[in-house]
Design an enzyme around this catalytic site. Sequence first.
Site, PDB file in Angstrom:
ATOM      1  N   GLY A   5       0.839  -1.197   0.000  1.00  0.00           N
ATOM      2  CA  GLY A   5       0.000   0.000   0.000  1.00  0.00           C
ATOM      3  C   GLY A   5       0.873   1.244   0.000  1.00  0.00           C
ATOM      4  N   ARG A  47      11.193   1.758  -3.885  1.00  0.00           N
ATOM      5  CA  ARG A  47      10.046   1.575  -4.797  1.00  0.00           C
ATOM      6  C   ARG A  47       9.982   2.775  -5.738  1.00  0.00           C
ATOM      7  NH1 ARG A  47       6.168  -2.086  -2.699  1.00  0.00           N
ATOM      8  NH2 ARG A  47       5.459  -2.172  -4.855  1.00  0.00           N
ATOM      9  N   CYS A 113      -7.206  -4.796  -5.870  1.00  0.00           N
ATOM     10  CA  CYS A 113      -6.002  -4.703  -5.030  1.00  0.00           C
ATOM     11  C   CYS A 113      -6.375  -4.421  -3.575  1.00  0.00           C
ATOM     12  CB  CYS A 113      -4.993  -3.704  -5.556  1.00  0.00           C
ATOM     13  SG  CYS A 113      -3.331  -4.059  -4.899  1.00  0.00           S
ATOM     14  N   ASP A 182      -1.388   4.768  -6.463  1.00  0.00           N
ATOM     15  CA  ASP A 182       0.030   4.917  -6.097  1.00  0.00           C
ATOM     16  C   ASP A 182       0.516   6.289  -6.533  1.00  0.00           C
ATOM     17  OD1 ASP A 182      -0.411   1.817  -6.468  1.00  0.00           O
ATOM     18  OD2 ASP A 182       1.318   2.115  -5.153  1.00  0.00           O
ATOM     19  N   ASN A 192      -2.049   2.879 -10.641  1.00  0.00           N
ATOM     20  CA  ASN A 192      -2.427   1.963  -9.553  1.00  0.00           C
ATOM     21  C   ASN A 192      -2.085   0.539  -9.975  1.00  0.00           C
ATOM     22  OD1 ASN A 192      -3.644   1.649  -6.919  1.00  0.00           O
ATOM     23  ND2 ASN A 192      -5.370   0.682  -7.934  1.00  0.00           N
ATOM     24  N   LYS A 193      -2.350  -0.400  -9.086  1.00  0.00           N
ATOM     25  CA  LYS A 193      -1.961  -1.795  -9.318  1.00  0.00           C
ATOM     26  C   LYS A 193      -2.364  -2.295 -10.701  1.00  0.00           C
ATOM     27  CE  LYS A 193       0.161  -3.540  -7.360  1.00  0.00           C
ATOM     28  NZ  LYS A 193       0.244  -3.931  -6.022  1.00  0.00           N
ATOM     29  N   LYS A 218      -0.493  11.651  -2.720  1.00  0.00           N
ATOM     30  CA  LYS A 218      -0.303  10.676  -3.806  1.00  0.00           C
ATOM     31  C   LYS A 218      -0.242  11.401  -5.161  1.00  0.00           C
ATOM     32  CE  LYS A 218      -1.353   6.891  -1.153  1.00  0.00           C
ATOM     33  NZ  LYS A 218      -2.683   6.291  -1.042  1.00  0.00           N
TER      34      LYS A 218
HETATM   35  P1  RI2 Z   1      -3.257   2.671  -0.214  1.00  0.00           P
HETATM   36  C1  RI2 Z   1      -0.849  -0.461  -3.658  1.00  0.00           C
HETATM   37  O1  RI2 Z   1       0.343  -0.766  -4.298  1.00  0.00           O
HETATM   38  C2  RI2 Z   1      -2.007  -0.772  -4.572  1.00  0.00           C
HETATM   39  O2  RI2 Z   1      -1.738  -0.455  -5.912  1.00  0.00           O
HETATM   40  C3  RI2 Z   1      -3.053   0.128  -3.952  1.00  0.00           C
HETATM   41  O3  RI2 Z   1      -4.163   0.302  -4.795  1.00  0.00           O
HETATM   42  C4  RI2 Z   1      -2.230   1.394  -3.753  1.00  0.00           C
HETATM   43  O4  RI2 Z   1      -0.966   0.911  -3.298  1.00  0.00           O
HETATM   44  C5  RI2 Z   1      -2.800   2.382  -2.769  1.00  0.00           C
HETATM   45  O5  RI2 Z   1      -2.935   1.795  -1.511  1.00  0.00           O
HETATM   46  P2  RI2 Z   1       1.589  -1.466  -3.539  1.00  0.00           P
HETATM   47  O6  RI2 Z   1       2.402  -0.312  -3.116  1.00  0.00           O
HETATM   48  O7  RI2 Z   1      -2.168   3.668  -0.050  1.00  0.00           O
HETATM   49  O8  RI2 Z   1       1.090  -2.294  -2.420  1.00  0.00           O
HETATM   50  O9  RI2 Z   1      -4.605   3.290  -0.418  1.00  0.00           O
HETATM   51  O10 RI2 Z   1       2.298  -2.289  -4.580  1.00  0.00           O
HETATM   52  O11 RI2 Z   1      -3.258   1.651   0.912  1.00  0.00           O
END
Ligand code: RI2
Length: 308
Positions: A5, A47, A113, A182, A192-193, A218
């Site tokens: 996330g 990341r 996701c 993201d 996003n995912k 974001k």
């Molecule tokens: P929150 C996650 O990516 C997913 O793509 C999810 O939709 C996005 O982050 C936002 O998540 P990853 O970083 O910040 O786990 O709302 O690969 O929790």
Amino acid sequence: MEIRGAGRIARAAVEALVSQADSLAARDLPTYRKGMEETAAALLATRPTAVSLPNAIHLVLQAMEDAATVAEAREAVKERGEAFLRSSAEAVHRIGEIGAHHIRDGDTVLTHCNSEAALACILEAHRLGREMEVFATEVRPGNQGLLTLRTLSGAGISTHYIVDSAVRHFMNRVDRVFVGADAVTVNGAVVNKIGTSQVALAAHEARATFIVAAETYKFAPRTILGELIEIEERDPGEVLSPAEASSLPNVRVHNPVFDVTPAAYVDLIVTEKGAIPPALAYLIIRDYLGWSLEEFHKTFQIDHRDQV
Ligand code: RI2
């Protein structure tokens, strides 16, 4: 992948900065600043896609700017970091409150996701007593859908679990799609995912409302300059085991973990400051993150002619 996330990634990085601010020993301010910047660089390299990471790190390190001593710099980073951790948690809560207004009694909601912000909207609607059903996708290859199932089932929400490729099959039953982000670009595109853009296309075709839940941090300031968001490519072994892959010498496996949903497929972006259409993304970058095109020009001494 231990921390999932975009919001949690940013918070984990800020916690690391705060802890390093405390333990970093330095004789003088320039050495201390350099040490903190090296820590920030190591965190940033973890990341590439989630813009919450550079935004949070930038915000916290900026606190050192006016410090005159090591002790002042240390205090400033700790204070700013702790304030960020508080406001980030509050933002998710506020997004939940605002997003819940967009879920009506009897709605069927689909999520893809595992987004804390998107789930906050669904959980808050449930807490308010709205009857609803949720479709949650599997999310190959990381299977983050399982985390979503645990949250939804734990809250007592009736949930259907589907493979990613079944989204269009079920979309006619869906009223609202809620996903996280993201990154959000200046033109309102949402990173996003992987698979999110296909969900958005199917939602658009079926006239289901596509809603993105995203904290203001974001939003990606540097996209004002035309910079693109880097899409992280992960180990192909997550998709096909090395043993299987080695028996297929002519096959190349691709594993991009994020994709870009154009603003045209996004109905609403719910931030902690309010729900906006994607076309207003620049205002979030300018008014809440404090970056405008003019500021970029000042900071990086960009000549207007270079922009053409
Ligand atoms: P929150 C996650 O990516 C997913 O793509 C999810 O939709 C996005 O982050 C936002 O998540 P990853 O970083 O910040 O786990 O709302 O690969 O929790």
